[in-house]
Write a protein that holds these residues in place. Structure first.
Motif, PDB file in Angstrom:
ATOM      1  N   ALA A   1      -4.361  11.023  -0.719  1.00 44.70           N
ATOM      2  CA  ALA A   1      -3.961   9.654  -0.403  1.00 44.70           C
ATOM      3  C   ALA A   1      -4.496   8.630  -1.402  1.00 44.70           C
ATOM      4  O   ALA A   1      -3.894   7.568  -1.576  1.00 44.70           O
TER       5      ALA A   1
ATOM      6  N   LYS B   1       1.770   5.089   0.723  1.00 46.69           N
ATOM      7  CA  LYS B   1       1.437   6.006   1.815  1.00 46.69           C
ATOM      8  C   LYS B   1       1.749   7.438   1.408  1.00 46.69           C
ATOM      9  O   LYS B   1       2.811   7.719   0.851  1.00 46.69           O
TER      10      LYS B   1
ATOM     11  N   GLU C   1       2.629   9.890   3.155  1.00 47.82           N
ATOM     12  CA  GLU C   1       3.834  10.437   3.787  1.00 47.82           C
ATOM     13  C   GLU C   1       5.117  10.034   3.067  1.00 47.82           C
ATOM     14  O   GLU C   1       6.172  10.626   3.296  1.00 47.82           O
ATOM     15  N   ASP C   2       5.035   9.037   2.185  1.00 51.21           N
ATOM     16  CA  ASP C   2       6.198   8.613   1.404  1.00 51.21           C
ATOM     17  C   ASP C   2       6.321   9.344   0.065  1.00 51.21           C
ATOM     18  O   ASP C   2       7.308   9.163  -0.648  1.00 51.21           O
TER      19      ASP C   2
ATOM     20  N   ALA D   1       0.849  -1.194   0.000  1.00 50.18           N
ATOM     21  CA  ALA D   1       0.000   0.000   0.000  1.00 50.18           C
ATOM     22  C   ALA D   1       0.883   1.241   0.000  1.00 50.18           C
ATOM     23  O   ALA D   1       1.826   1.343   0.774  1.00 50.18           O
TER      24      ALA D   1
END
Length: 61
Positions: A22, A4, A6-7, A2
């Motif tokens: 997202a 993310k 934040e990545d 999955a």
């Protein structure tokens, strides 16, 4: 795996300039890239796929 938010390597969509979402992430060259909506993500995926295929054909002897 999955993806993310934040990545993501970016905070804003390269097409619209709006914040990434997202539900609009993709992998490119092993990195998470974000877009503001699935349409922008899909446009990016389509464009990079077309260029990758053209480059692969040009590199073959």
């Amino acid at each position: 795996m999955a993806l993310k938010i934040e990545d993501a390597v970016n905070e804003n969509c390269p097409w619209s300039g709006k914040p990434v979402s997202a539900d609009s992430l993709t992998l490119y060259r092993g990195h998470v890239v974000g877009f503001c909506n699935p349409g922008c993500r899909d446009k990016f995926d389509s464009a990079t796929r077309a260029f990758d295929e053209a480059i692969d054909k040009a590199e073959k002897p």
